[in-house]
Design an enzyme around this catalytic site. Structure first.
Site, mmCIF file in Angstrom:
data_model
loop_
_atom_site.group_PDB
_atom_site.id
_atom_site.type_symbol
_atom_site.label_atom_id
_atom_site.label_comp_id
_atom_site.label_asym_id
_atom_site.label_seq_id
_atom_site.Cartn_x
_atom_site.Cartn_y
_atom_site.Cartn_z
ATOM 1 N N CYS A 398 -13.351 5.336 31.024
ATOM 2 C CA CYS A 398 -14.330 4.366 30.394
ATOM 3 C C CYS A 398 -14.224 4.391 28.857
ATOM 4 C CB CYS A 398 -15.639 4.473 31.190
ATOM 5 S SG CYS A 398 -16.309 2.930 30.891
ATOM 6 N N HIS A 525 -14.883 4.939 36.750
ATOM 7 C CA HIS A 525 -15.298 6.410 36.533
ATOM 8 C C HIS A 525 -14.906 6.935 37.920
ATOM 9 C CE1 HIS A 525 -18.096 6.341 33.130
ATOM 10 N NE2 HIS A 525 -18.068 4.987 33.336
ATOM 11 N N GLU A 527 -14.857 9.947 38.850
ATOM 12 C CA GLU A 527 -15.402 11.229 39.044
ATOM 13 C C GLU A 527 -16.477 10.725 40.086
ATOM 14 O OE1 GLU A 527 -15.554 9.373 36.200
ATOM 15 O OE2 GLU A 527 -17.365 9.682 35.157
HETATM 16 N N1 GLN Z 1 -19.511 1.963 25.720
HETATM 17 C C1 GLN Z 1 -18.614 1.556 26.531
HETATM 18 C C2 GLN Z 1 -18.880 0.113 27.291
HETATM 19 O O1 GLN Z 1 -20.027 -0.389 27.290
HETATM 20 C C3 GLN Z 1 -18.214 2.384 27.665
HETATM 21 C C4 GLN Z 1 -19.009 2.861 28.539
HETATM 22 C C5 GLN Z 1 -18.613 3.966 29.471
HETATM 23 O O2 GLN Z 1 -17.942 4.769 29.169
HETATM 24 N N2 GLN Z 1 -19.448 4.105 30.620
HETATM 25 O O3 GLN Z 1 -17.873 -0.660 27.646
#
Ligand code: GLN
Length: 600
Positions: A398, A525, A527
């Site tokens: 992300c 994600h 994970e």
């Molecule tokens: N802050 C970034 C976004 O909002 C990444 C979010 C995250 O890593 N979960 O896109």
């Protein structure tokens, strides 16, 4: 439906969640279908707004629910998919009752904690327990309910009252209360002390809940006379008192419960004795033993913001562990505070700066996890640069993917002010931009949350191979910002490859650097869907690449792949395994054991 309620006494942090999940595993091994509910007596409606630093990570479900990290434990242990409603909070219940009150549903009555809140809690539990979570039709046989907090907390009072009523409502034979408590040993006398448990059981009874089982946390197995004392003072049969003594990793706990015949006691209380079969926990036992006997280290740097609290990245750690175990390596995590890698720190705190870079330069692979806010972002960008230039395996999740793209734009495209509009709205080269699925003007509810499709556009990419050459994958998201579609062509021309995109082709889901041994970023994600016996493919790729075995996990016909998908029976030593690429023969861990992980 049968219910197992797990409460906690004496102190918090006893491992109630792991105990409840392990009970679930044991019952599942007896042939029962199991679901679970976590009750969090805080006022937040969900965990989405809570700081990971205070409360650990926010776990994300398929339906986009942002929930307590314990739900992650349930999903991993029971291999189920829960819904947002499986996490009950005080906030949710009050919101529900107040909304009903506004609609006039209470017909002029005074709306009160008892009976309206307590009724709402009971109805919620019954409704949610019936939702199938294991991919099969119809409700599960048993619902394990974990009540967060410790008996006696002001916040949990309405839940305790509701659960007391609930136990009568469902009746004897359908409700089993397991109270997790602590039996400390005082160093001076070396004696196992029962008084805290006695007090906590007294408190529980005073609140109208009667424990059927005591699960006592202690450093060593309870002595027989200690158990007898507990039985006598707490009015719980001797055979219903179990010890959960310290074990090298949490995968031992289902077996620990089985060895003490917890399944027989629970099934007797729940009137299920005639239908449960003898549980087989072979897979769990062998995995637990395997994990405790791994010696060849794989060192991974996790470059993050909340590195002093490993719970803030719990699912990432678990996914790393699943992958390391699949590759027969002992996971060693080096926590690198992203800020400490920055130039600023070199001036302000040169020792921290040096230490952070020394750590980063000693690892086999680098992982940059997700995150919000600009603190440490420049440090994460530097970590991505280091991994790219030094050809060290890299996985960005992300925000970790976003920083990898920013770094590439800065270093390779020479766009020195390239940035995300999250951190620098006025940047001339916005390579990461706000791309809401809905409204652009309303921040609230603009997060892209939950399961979305990522379709592979580059079929021979490493990620496609790791995912078994599937055409698409469903992984969980939690973000607002994304790679700017207007910059994709330029980035691709310079050597980045966007291996997977969403259904519209506008949202970049996976980025890779084909010229690098392993450099992958995912907007999602991975994970959250990793399981002990089914490591997440991208994590598996990172670990395998970090120990020089990437080819064998990308080639499905190889023997190694076979090894990975089937948990071993007695493979404690991987004779073929190479040393970690930095040549370390043994581990320099010195902070001992933490939830089955060696951390530093
Ligand atoms: N802050 C970034 C976004 O909002 C990444 C979010 C995250 O890593 N979960 O896109």
């Amino acid at each position: 439906m049968k219910y197992v309620l797990v409460t906690g006494g004496v102190v918090s942090g006893l491992g109630k969640g792991v105990t409840a999940s392990s009970i679930g595993v044991l019952l599942k091994a007896c042939g029962l279908r199991v679901t679970s509910i976590k009750i969090d007596p805080y006022l937040n409606t969900d965990a989405g707004t809570m700081s990971p630093f205070e409360h650990g990570e926010v776990f994300v479900l398929d339906d986009g629910g942002e929930v307590d990290l314990d739900l992650g434990n349930y999903e991993r242990f029971l291999d189920i998919k829960l819904t947002r409603d499986n996490n009950i909070t005080t906030g949710k219940i009050y919101q529900h009752v107040i909304a009903k009150e506004r609609k006039g549903d209470y017909l002029g009555k005074t709306v009160q904690v008892v009976p309206h809140i307590t009724d709402a809690i009971q109805e919620w539990i019954e409704r949610v327990a019936a939702i199938p979570v294991d991919g099969e039709d119809g409700p599960a046989d048993v619902c394990v309910i974990e009540l967060g907090g410790t008996i006696g907390d002001i916040e949990s009072a309405p839940f305790i009252e509701a659960l007391g009523q609930f136990s009568y409502r469902v009746g004897q034979g359908n409700f089993c209360l397991v109270h997790v408590s602590l039996v400390p040993v005082l160093n001076v006398v070396g004696e196992q002390k029962t008084k805290p448990t006695q007090h906590s059981v007294r408190g529980l009874r005073g609140l109208g809940l009667i424990p059927d089982i005591l699960a006592c946390r202690s450093t060593k197995a309870l002595e027989e006379n200690v158990k007898e004392k507990l039985a006598q003072f707490c009015h719980v049969p001797l055979e219903n008192i179990f010890t959960l003594y310290d074990v090298p990793n949490i995968w031992h706990i289902p077996r620990l419960l089985k060895d003490q015949k917890a399944h027989l006691v629970i099934s007797k209380v729940l009137n299920l004795a005639s239908i449960v079969k003898e549980p087989s926990l072979e897979e769990w036992t062998s995995r637990a033993e395997l994990c405790a006997n791994l010696h060849v280290p794989v060192r991974i740097a996790v470059v993050g913001k909340y590195t002093s609290l490993s719970d803030a990245y719990l699912s990432v750690l678990k996914a790393l562990l699943h992958a390391a175990v699949a590759c027969r390596k002992k996971l060693v995590v080096d926590w690198v505070p992203a800020c400490d890698l920055e130039k600023e720190t070199e001036k302000e705190n040169p020792n921290a700066y040096k230490a952070a870079w020394k750590l980063l330069k000693g690892v086999d692979g680098v992982l940059v996890p997700g995150g919000f806010g600009d603190r440490g972002v420049e440090g994460k960008i530097l970590a991505a640069k280091y991994a790219r230039e030094s050809k060290i395996p890299f996985l960005g999740i992300c925000l970790g993917m976003q920083v990898a793209v920013i770094e590439f734009a800065r270093s390779v495209l020479c766009l020195h002010d390239a940035n995300s509009t999250e951190f620098k709205p006025e940047t001339k080269h916005p390579c990461i931009v706000f791309m809401p699925e809905g409204s652009r003007t309303h921040m609230g509810g603009t997060m892209r949350l939950g399961s979305r499709k990522s379709i592979f556009s580059v079929k021979d990419s490493k990620s496609a191979k790791l995912y078994g050459n599937k055409t698409f994958v469903d992984e969980r998201h939690r973000h607002r910002y994304e790679v700017n579609p207007d910059m994709v062509e330029r980035l691709e021309k310079a050597g980045l490859s966007f291996a997977a995109k969403d259904e519209t082709g506008k949202r970049m889901e996976i980025v890779e650097l084909p010229s690098h041994p392993f450099f992958i970023g995912a907007q999602f994600h991975p994970e959250y869907k990793s399981r002990p016996g089914k490591a997440s493919p991208l994590f598996l790729g990172l670990i395998a690449a970090s120990c020089g075995e990437l080819d064998s996990v990308m080639n499905p016909s190889s023997a190694h792949q076979h090894l990975i998908s089937n948990c071993p029976k007695n493979v404690f030593v991987n004779g073929n395994s190479k040393k970690a690429s930095n040549g370390l023969a043994d581990v320099r861990h010195n902070n001992g054991y933490c939830n089955g992980l060696y951390t530093r």
